[in-house]
Design a protein around this motif. Structure first.
Motif, short mmCIF file in Angstrom:
data_model
loop_
_atom_site.label_atom_id
_atom_site.label_comp_id
_atom_site.label_asym_id
_atom_site.label_seq_id
_atom_site.Cartn_x
_atom_site.Cartn_y
_atom_site.Cartn_z
N ALA A 283 0.82 -1.22 0.00
CA ALA A 283 0.00 0.00 0.00
C ALA A 283 0.85 1.27 0.00
O ALA A 283 0.52 2.25 -0.67
CB ALA A 283 -0.95 -0.01 1.19
N ALA A 284 1.95 1.25 0.75
CA ALA A 284 2.77 2.47 0.85
C ALA A 284 3.35 2.85 -0.51
O ALA A 284 3.37 4.02 -0.89
CB ALA A 284 3.89 2.26 1.87
N HIS A 285 3.82 1.83 -1.26
CA HIS A 285 4.36 2.11 -2.60
C HIS A 285 3.27 2.67 -3.52
O HIS A 285 3.50 3.61 -4.27
CB HIS A 285 4.91 0.83 -3.24
CG HIS A 285 6.05 0.23 -2.48
ND1 HIS A 285 7.26 0.87 -2.33
CD2 HIS A 285 6.15 -0.95 -1.83
CE1 HIS A 285 8.06 0.09 -1.61
NE2 HIS A 285 7.41 -1.00 -1.29
N ILE A 286 2.10 2.04 -3.44
CA ILE A 286 1.00 2.48 -4.30
C ILE A 286 0.63 3.92 -3.95
O ILE A 286 0.50 4.78 -4.83
CB ILE A 286 -0.22 1.55 -4.12
CG1 ILE A 286 0.11 0.13 -4.61
CG2 ILE A 286 -1.45 2.11 -4.84
CD1 ILE A 286 0.25 -0.05 -6.08
N ALA A 287 0.47 4.18 -2.65
CA ALA A 287 0.04 5.52 -2.23
C ALA A 287 1.07 6.57 -2.64
O ALA A 287 0.71 7.66 -3.11
CB ALA A 287 -0.18 5.54 -0.72
N GLU A 288 2.33 6.22 -2.50
CA GLU A 288 3.38 7.17 -2.86
C GLU A 288 3.27 7.54 -4.35
O GLU A 288 3.36 8.71 -4.73
CB GLU A 288 4.75 6.53 -2.57
CG GLU A 288 5.91 7.47 -2.73
CD GLU A 288 7.26 6.72 -2.67
OE1 GLU A 288 7.26 5.54 -2.27
OE2 GLU A 288 8.27 7.34 -3.04
N MET A 289 3.05 6.52 -5.17
CA MET A 289 2.94 6.79 -6.61
C MET A 289 1.67 7.56 -6.94
O MET A 289 1.67 8.44 -7.80
CB MET A 289 2.96 5.46 -7.39
CG MET A 289 4.32 4.82 -7.47
SD MET A 289 5.49 5.80 -8.46
CE MET A 289 5.09 5.19 -10.10
N VAL A 290 0.57 7.23 -6.25
CA VAL A 290 -0.68 7.95 -6.52
C VAL A 290 -0.50 9.41 -6.09
O VAL A 290 -0.93 10.34 -6.80
CB VAL A 290 -1.87 7.30 -5.77
CG1 VAL A 290 -3.14 8.14 -5.92
CG2 VAL A 290 -2.12 5.89 -6.31
N ASN A 291 0.14 9.61 -4.95
CA ASN A 291 0.35 10.98 -4.48
C ASN A 291 1.16 11.79 -5.49
O ASN A 291 0.93 12.97 -5.68
CB ASN A 291 1.04 10.98 -3.12
CG ASN A 291 0.10 10.50 -2.02
OD1 ASN A 291 -1.12 10.56 -2.17
ND2 ASN A 291 0.66 10.01 -0.92
N LYS A 292 2.12 11.13 -6.13
CA LYS A 292 2.99 11.83 -7.08
C LYS A 292 2.34 12.08 -8.43
O LYS A 292 2.66 13.05 -9.10
CB LYS A 292 4.25 10.98 -7.30
CG LYS A 292 5.45 11.42 -6.48
CD LYS A 292 6.71 10.71 -6.97
CE LYS A 292 7.56 10.33 -5.79
NZ LYS A 292 8.42 9.19 -6.05
N HIS A 293 1.50 11.15 -8.87
CA HIS A 293 1.01 11.20 -10.25
C HIS A 293 -0.46 11.62 -10.28
O HIS A 293 -1.35 10.82 -10.01
CB HIS A 293 1.22 9.85 -10.93
CG HIS A 293 2.65 9.51 -11.10
ND1 HIS A 293 3.37 8.81 -10.15
CD2 HIS A 293 3.54 9.81 -12.08
CE1 HIS A 293 4.63 8.68 -10.55
NE2 HIS A 293 4.76 9.28 -11.73
N LYS A 294 -0.66 12.87 -10.65
CA LYS A 294 -2.02 13.42 -10.60
C LYS A 294 -2.93 12.83 -11.68
O LYS A 294 -4.14 13.07 -11.68
CB LYS A 294 -1.98 14.95 -10.75
CG LYS A 294 -1.03 15.66 -9.80
CD LYS A 294 -1.49 15.56 -8.35
CE LYS A 294 -0.55 16.34 -7.42
NZ LYS A 294 -0.53 15.81 -6.05
N ASN A 295 -2.34 12.12 -12.62
CA ASN A 295 -3.17 11.51 -13.68
C ASN A 295 -3.88 10.24 -13.19
O ASN A 295 -4.74 9.70 -13.87
CB ASN A 295 -2.31 11.16 -14.90
CG ASN A 295 -1.18 10.19 -14.58
OD1 ASN A 295 -0.47 10.36 -13.59
ND2 ASN A 295 -1.03 9.16 -15.41
N ILE A 296 -3.49 9.78 -12.00
CA ILE A 296 -4.02 8.50 -11.50
C ILE A 296 -5.04 8.75 -10.39
O ILE A 296 -4.80 9.55 -9.48
CB ILE A 296 -2.89 7.64 -10.89
CG1 ILE A 296 -1.76 7.41 -11.90
CG2 ILE A 296 -3.42 6.32 -10.34
CD1 ILE A 296 -2.10 6.51 -13.03
N SER A 297 -6.17 8.07 -10.46
CA SER A 297 -7.06 7.99 -9.31
C SER A 297 -7.28 6.51 -9.01
O SER A 297 -7.02 5.65 -9.85
CB SER A 297 -8.39 8.70 -9.58
OG SER A 297 -9.07 8.10 -10.66
N VAL A 298 -7.73 6.25 -7.79
CA VAL A 298 -7.97 4.86 -7.39
C VAL A 298 -9.27 4.77 -6.59
O VAL A 298 -9.73 5.74 -6.02
CB VAL A 298 -6.81 4.30 -6.50
CG1 VAL A 298 -5.50 4.30 -7.26
CG2 VAL A 298 -6.68 5.08 -5.20
N ASP A 299 -9.88 3.58 -6.62
CA ASP A 299 -10.83 3.25 -5.56
C ASP A 299 -10.27 2.02 -4.87
O ASP A 299 -9.46 1.30 -5.44
CB ASP A 299 -12.25 3.05 -6.08
CG ASP A 299 -12.41 1.83 -6.95
OD1 ASP A 299 -12.57 0.72 -6.40
OD2 ASP A 299 -12.37 1.97 -8.19
#
Lengths: 557, 440
Positions: A283-299
C-alpha cells in the motif's frame, strides 16, 4: 412545488463549503436560488443542527448484469437470512451479498446514496445489465463497457490499425452498449485464458494476437482521452490477487505515460512478497505513486470480514481463486468472443492471515493517499464486502480508536506486519463528502450531481451528527432524489425511478464496415441486433430518463 | 389487422428455440407471417402456428363465452382477488411479460413457476451445489475442436446448432468445419444430425442415458490417471473411453454439451454434475467447457427475471415474509396436485399446445392466440417476436435478444393484462403499481 431546507449545516466540497448553515431551495427536482421575499414555500424541512450533503455516488458497484445474476442464483443460502417482504411501497426481494435489484435500490437510498455505477458491463451482455439496473429503483445508474480481451479489439491491434480506428471502435461500443465509460479487465488476460494461459504479465504477449497488456492499456487510455470521455479508462489490472502484483500495478501506472486512468479495487493489486509467508502490503508504494502522479485515481475495494461473493469479468483470476471458494462452488464462463466472467463465493475471516492483511492494506491505502479527490470509497461491492457495510467502513476511516480496536482483533501476524496501527489520520466529514460525492461526480462528468450549487439535481442527504459515524451514515434523516423525499430515518417513504447516465462519444460511422463483418462472420448475433437504441433504454428502465453527458467539456482535443 | 402491402424484414430474431437465431428474413402480409430464409423446423412450426388463428380470430372468453378484453381482465382480477394462494404457472413469455407476472404475483402473494422447471432444475441444482465451467455459442463457433454431446444429438432440440456453431469454416483462429470432431455419449435420437458437411459422422459411444453419470465419472478418473476397473463402463468398452479421455486432454477447446430435456430421468442433475466435474478436472491442464443447452417458452427469461427481482429462481412464493424458494415443494404441478393453490394464472404465448395441467380450480389463461383450452378466463395474447416486442434470453444466458413486433393483429400484451388486473386489485396503486409497464 417549492421546497425549503432550512438552516442545515452544508458540506459541499465542490463549492468549498464546509459546515456553513444555509437554506437550500428545491423546485422541479433542482436546487434553485432563494425565491423573492414572500414567495410561497410549499414544504419546509427544519434542518437546524443537521448536516446536509449531496446524495452519495458509488462509482464502482456490481449491481447489474449476468455475473451478478449468476451470483444471486448460486446463493439461495445467502439470501434466506435477509428476506424482504413486499409493502405498500416496496417490492419483495432479498439483501446481503447479492441482493435483488429492488432491494439494492431501496438500501442504497436508505443509506443516502443516490447513484451507483456498474463497472463491468460486457457489451454483449449490456442489455441484461440495463434490464437489471432498470429494475433497481430510486438511484441513478450507469455502466462502464468492458473491452480489452474482445477478439475484435485484439485483432485490430494485431493488424496495427491507426489509433483513430480504435477510437472509433471504442466510441461505437460505448454508444451502442449505452455506457458511461470504459473498463479494461485483466487486459488481454481473459482472451489468453481461452487459449489455456493462466497468467499474463504486463509485458507478455497475448496468445495468437501478440499484443501486450501494456499496449492494450495505453491504447484504450489514449482512446478515451482522444474521445473526451469524462471518466478516464477504468483499469482492473493484471495479476489480481497474486502476491507481488504491486510491482505490476506500479509498472501499469507508468505504462500510461501520463495519460489519465482510474485504477479500481487497488487493494487487490497492492500485494508484496515480503515476510515468511511471502505476502505483504504494497500500500505504501502504491500511495506514494498515486500521491505523485495526478493523472491517477484509485478506488480501494476494501474487504470487510464476513460472507460475500466475488463476481468479476476476470475469469482467468477467478478460475485460480475458485480453489478458495466458500461455500465451495464457482461459475467460470467464456463469453461470446467478448470477455468472460467468474463468480466465486468468499468468506473473509479476521483470523486468516491473508484476509486480515488484505483488510489492513485497504485501510492503509485510504489513509496514505493524501488527496481525497483521487481515492474513492468502495468495497468493489460485493467482492470485498456488500455495499451495506459502507457506514462501518466510514467509521473505520473517521475514528482511529475504533479502527485500532478492530485491528487488535485480527490475525496478530497480519496486524504486526501492517503499519495501520501507526497511522493517525482520521478522515473529516468534508473529506468523506469529497470521496463519496464531489469527487465521483467530477471524475464521471456528472456536472449536476455530487454538489449542492444552484442548478444541481436535488439529490440531497441529511444527517444528524453522531460521534458513532457508523450509526450516523447508516440511517440519514432525509434523502431526496431529484427533489422527492424518498427515505426518512432509514426507511423508504416514496419510490421513484432514477436516471440512466451515458456518454455518446463521436465516431466515424464508417467503423461499422469493420464491425459488421466481424459480427456476421464470427459471432452468433448480428450487429443490428447488438446495438441498443435509446428507445429500448427508456423501455428497459421503467421510463427512467436517459441523460447523455457531454464528451468534450474541459478536455483537450 | 394490418392493411399495408407485404413487408419484408431482415435479421429478424426467432423466438421458437433457445438459439434465438437472429438472421431470419420474414414477410408480413395482412397479418400473415412467412419465413423467407432457411428451413428450420421449429421456426417454421412456430410461424405456422402464429397464422392459425387469423381466419377464425382469437378473442377473450369467460367460461367459454366470448367477452371483451375489459370483461376478461375484470373476471381475472375477480379470481385473483379471491385467491389466498394463487399459482403463476407457465410463464411462457418474454421480459416485459415476465415483469408483469412478477409484479402481479408480488401483489397477490403468489407462487411463481415455469412450465419447463422440471427440466431447468437439473441445471439449477448443479449451479447451486457446485457451479460449473461453461461457454457460449460464439466461443463454440470459433474455438471448439471437440464436441462431446452428453445424452443428446442437440439438433433435434436446437435444429440450427451445427450450422451456426460448428460447421463453419470462417472462424477467428483458422479452425474449419472438418477440423472438428463430434462424439455422442448415451442415447442420441439421431446422430446423423451431427454429420459434417464433408460427410464425417459423429462417433457414438452408446449407453443408457441413466448411466451417463457413471460414464462421466469414469472419464474423469481416466483424465486424472486414476485406475478404472473392468472392461467396460455402462456397456462402453473402457478402451473407447480411454481414447475419448485422451482426446479431451489433447483438445484445445473441448466442449461438453447437454440438453436438460433430453436427460429425462430421476436425478439427472447428478449426471450433469458428473459431466461438470469432468470439465473442471480437464481445466486443471487444458481448456474444456460445459455448454448447457435448452431454452424454450421463455424459460431462461423467466429464470433471469425472477432471480434478479427476488434473489431466487422460479419455484418461489412471494409470501408475506418475503420470497420463499423451494425447488421441490413449490413445483407447480405438485402445488396443484396437492391442492395448495386456489387459483391458477397460466401464461403460455409461444406454443398453442402448452396448456395448463388438467384439474379443477379457478383458472385464468393468457395464451397463444391459437390455443384451445377449457378455463374460466381465456385471454389470447401476442406471440413474442411476432406480435410482441420484448427481450428473450438465449440458451447460453449471456445474450438477451430484442424480439420484434412483426404485425399488429390486435392481440394484447401480457404486461398490459397484468397491469389491468393490478389496477383493479389495487385501485389506489402504490409506488410500484403506478409505474408504467412497457414493452422491452
Amino acid at each position: 412545488m417549492l421546497i425549503k431546507l432550512t438552516g442545515g449545516k452544508v458540506i459541499d466540497p465542490a463549492h468549498n463549503v464546509d459546515g456553513v448553515a444555509r437554506d437550500i431551495y428545491i423546485r422541479d427536482g433542482r436546487i434553485v436560488d432563494a425565491p423573492e421575499p414572500g414567495a410561497k414555500v410549499d414544504q419546509e424541512y427544519d434542518l437546524r443542527g443537521k448536516l446536509v450533503m449531496a446524495g452519495a455516488i458509488d462509482l464502482h458497484t456490481h449491481i447489474g448484469g449476468g455475473k451478478v445474476n449468476i451470483a444471486r442464483a448460486m446463493l439461495p443460502e445467502d439470501h434466506r437470512p435477509d428476506l424482504c417482504a413486499a409493502t405498500d411501497l416496496e417490492r419483495s426481494g432479498c439483501g446481503h451479498a447479492a441482493p435483488s435489484t429492488f432491494t439494492t435500490g431501496y438500501r442504497y437510498a436508505e443509506m443516502g446514496y443516490t447513484a451507483g455505477f456498474e463497472p463491468a458491463m460486457m457489451p454483449v451482455n449490456a442489455r441484461q445489465a440495463h434490464m437489471e439496473m432498470g429494475d433497481t429503483p430510486i438511484i441513478d445508474k450507469g455502466a462502464y463497457a468492458m473491452l480489452g480481451s474482445d477478439d475484435l479489439l485484439l485483432s485490430l491491434m494485431k493488424d496495427g490499425v491507426d489509433q483513430r480506428v480504435i477510437n472509433d471502435y471504442v466510441a461505437w461500443t460505448i454508444t451502442h452498449s449505452q455506457a458511461m465509460g470504459l473498463k479494461v479487465v485483466n487486459p488481454g488476460g481473459i482472451s489468453a485464458f481461452k487459449f489455456n494461459q493462466r497468467k499474463l504479465d504486463l509485458d507478455e504477449q497475448a496468445p495468437f494476437y501478440g499484443v501486450t497488456p501494456r499496449q492494450i492499456l495505453k491504447t484504450l487510455a489514449q482512446a478515451l482521452h482522444d474521445l473526451g470521455v469524462p471518466h478516464p479508462l477504468h483499469v482492473h489490472g493484471c495479476n489480481l490477487g497474486v502476491p507481488g502484483n504491486v510491482q505490476t500495478t506500479l509498472d501499469s501506472f507508468a505504462a500510461l505515460d501520463g495519460l489519465p486512468a482510474h485504477f479500481t479495487h487497488i487493494q487487490f493489486h497492492s500485494y508484496g512478497t515480503e515476510g515468511d509467508r511471502k505476502f505483504s502490503s504494497g500500500a505504501a508504494h502504491i500511495a506514494e505513486m498515486v500521491n505523485k502522479h495526478k493523472n491517477i485515481s484509485v478506488d480501494v475495494g476494501q474487504i470487510l470480514f464476513g460472507q460475500t461473493v466475488t463476481a468479476s469479468g476476470d475469469n482467468m483470476s477467478q478460475h485460480r481463486n475458485a480453489a478458495h471458494a466458500d461455500p465451495s462452488k464457482s461459475v467460470i464462463m467464456d463469453i461470446e468472443c467478448d470477455a468472460g466472467c467468474g463468480v466465486v463465493p468468499f468468506r473473509y475471516r479476521d483470523t486468516n492471515f491473508v484476509n486480515a492483511l488484505q483488510w489492513c492494506i485497504g485501510l492503509e491505502t485510504f489513509l496514505l493517499v493524501d488527496d481525497p479527490w483521487r481515492v474513492f470509497l468502495t468495497t468493489d461491492h460485493p467482492n470485498g464486502a456488500p455495499f451495506t457495510s459502507y457506514p462501518h467502513l466510514i467509521r473505520l476511516l473517521m475514528d482511529k480508536s475504533f479502527r485500532n480496536e478492530q485491528l487488535a482483533r485480527i490475525n496478530t501476524d497480519a496486524a504486526g506486519l501492517s503499519t495501520l496501527g501507526s497511522l493517525d489520520r482520521e478522515y473529516s466529514l468534508y473529506e468523506i463528502a469529497i470521496m463519496t460525492r464531489a469527487a465521483p461526480a467530477k471524475t464521471l462528468g456528472l456536472r449536476d450531481r455530487g454538489h449542492l450549487g444552484v442548478g444541481a439535481a436535488a439529490d440531497i442527504t441529511v444527517y444528524t451528527e453522531d460521534a458513532d459515524r457508523e450509526k450516523m451514515f447508516a440511517k440519514p434523516n432525509y434523502v431526496f432524489k431529484d427533489g422527492t423525499l424518498v427515505a426518512r430515518d432509514g426507511r423508504i417513504v416514496q419510490v421513484v425511478w432514477g436516471n440512466t447516465h451515458v456518454v455518446k462519444p463521436e465516431y466515424d460511422p464508417g467503423i461499422e464496415k469493420v464491425i459488421e463483418p466481424h459480427f456476421r462472420r464470427f459471432r452468433t448475433q448480428r450487429m443490428g441486433n447488438f446495438k441498443i437504441s435509446n428507445d429500448e433504454m427508456c423501455e428497459c428502465g421503467h421510463g427512467s430518463k436517459l441523460h447523455v453527458h457531454d464528451c468534450t467539456h474541459g478536455r483537450k482535443q | 389487422m394490418s392493411h399495408h402491402p407485404p413487408e419484408s424484414r431482415h435479421e429478424v430474431p426467432c423466438s421458437f428455440c433457445g438459439l434465438l437465431c437472429d438472421d431470419l428474413s420474414v414477410t408480413t402480409d395482412h397479418g400473415r407471417v412467412r419465413i423467407e430464409s432457411g428451413n428450420c423446423p421449429r421456426a417454421l412450426a412456430g410461424f405456422d402456428a402464429a397464422n392459425r388463428h387469423l381466419e377464425a380470430g382469437a378473442s377473450p372468453s369467460i367460461g367459454g363465452k366470448t367477452a371483451t378484453l375489459e370483461e376478461a381482465v375484470a373476471a381475472a382480477a375477480a379470481i385473483l382477488g379471491k385467491a389466498q394462494a394463487p399459482l403463476f404457472g407457465g410463464c411462457g413469455t418474454h421480459l416485459p411479460g415476465m415483469r408483469g407476472v412478477m409484479e402481479l404475483a408480488d401483489a397477490t402473494g403468489g407462487t411463481v413457476d415455469h412450465m419447463n422447471s422440471y427440466s431447468m432444475f437439473r441445471n439449477f441444482h448443479v449451479l447451486q451445489n457446485s457451479g460449473w465451467v461453461v461457454t457460449s455459442l460464439s466461443e463454440v463457433r470459433n474455438r471448439a475442436d471437440l464436441l462431446v454431446c452428453f445424452g443428446t444429438d442437440i439438433g433435434s432440440r436446437l435444429p440450427r446448432f451445427y450450422e451456426r456453431c460448428l460447421w463453419v469454416d470462417d472462424t477467428l483462429f483458422g479452425l474449419g468445419a472438418e477440423d472438428r470432431e463430434v462424439v455422442m455419449l448415451g442415447q442420441p435420437k439421431d446422430p446423423l444430425l451431427a454429420t459434417s458437411p464433408g460427410g464425417r459422422k459423429a462417433e457414438v459411444l452408446a449407453c443408457r442415458n441413466e448411466q451417463l453419470g457413471e460414464v462421466a465419472q469414469a472419464l474423469r478418473a481416466l483424465v486424472r490417471g486414476a485406475p478404472v476397473s473392468g472392461d467396460a463402463v455402462a456397456g462402453i468398452p473402457l478402451a473407447d473411453l480411454a481414447r475419448l479421455a485422451e482426446r479431451l486432454k489433447a483438445a484445445k477447446y473441448g466442449v461438453v454439451a447437454w440438453v436438460t430435456s433430453d436427460l429425462d430421468f430421476d436425478h439427472a442433475e447428478l449426471a450433469i454434475q458428473s459431466a461438470c466435474d469432468l470439465v473442471r478436472e480437464l481445466n486443471a491442464h487444458t481448456r474444456c467447457n460445459g455448454l448447457p443447452l435448452g431454452g424454450t417458452d421463455g424459460d431462461y427469461t423467466a429464470h433471469q427475471v425472477c432471480t434478479w427481482q427476488t434473489g431466487f429462481t422460479v419455484r418461489t412464493r412471494l409470501s408475506a415474509a418475503g420470497p420463499q424458494h423451494d425447488p421441490v415443494a413449490l413445483d407447480a404441478e405438485r402445488v396443484l396436485a396437492e391442492g395448495r393453490a386456489d387459483a391458477l394464472f397460466w401464461v403460455s404465448s409461444f406454443d398453442p399446445g402448452k396448456t395448463p395441467p388438467a384439474g379443477k380450480r379457478p383458472t385464468v389463461v393468457l395464451g397463444h392466440p391459437a390455443m384451445r383450452v377449457d378455463c374460466d378466463v381465456f385471454i389470447p395474447v401476442g406471440i413474442p417476436g411476432i406480435d410482441s416486442a420484448g427481450h428473450l434470453f438465449r440458451t447460453d444466458s449471456s445474450v438477451a435478444v430484442p424480439m420484434r413486433q412483426l404485425r399488429d393483429v390486435g392481440l394484447p400484451e401480457v404486461a398490459d393484462v397484468t397491469a389491468g388486473i393490478l389496477a383493479i386489485l389495487r385501485p389506489a396503486g402504490n409506488g410500484q403499481a403506478k409505474q408504467e409497464v412497457r414493452a422491452c
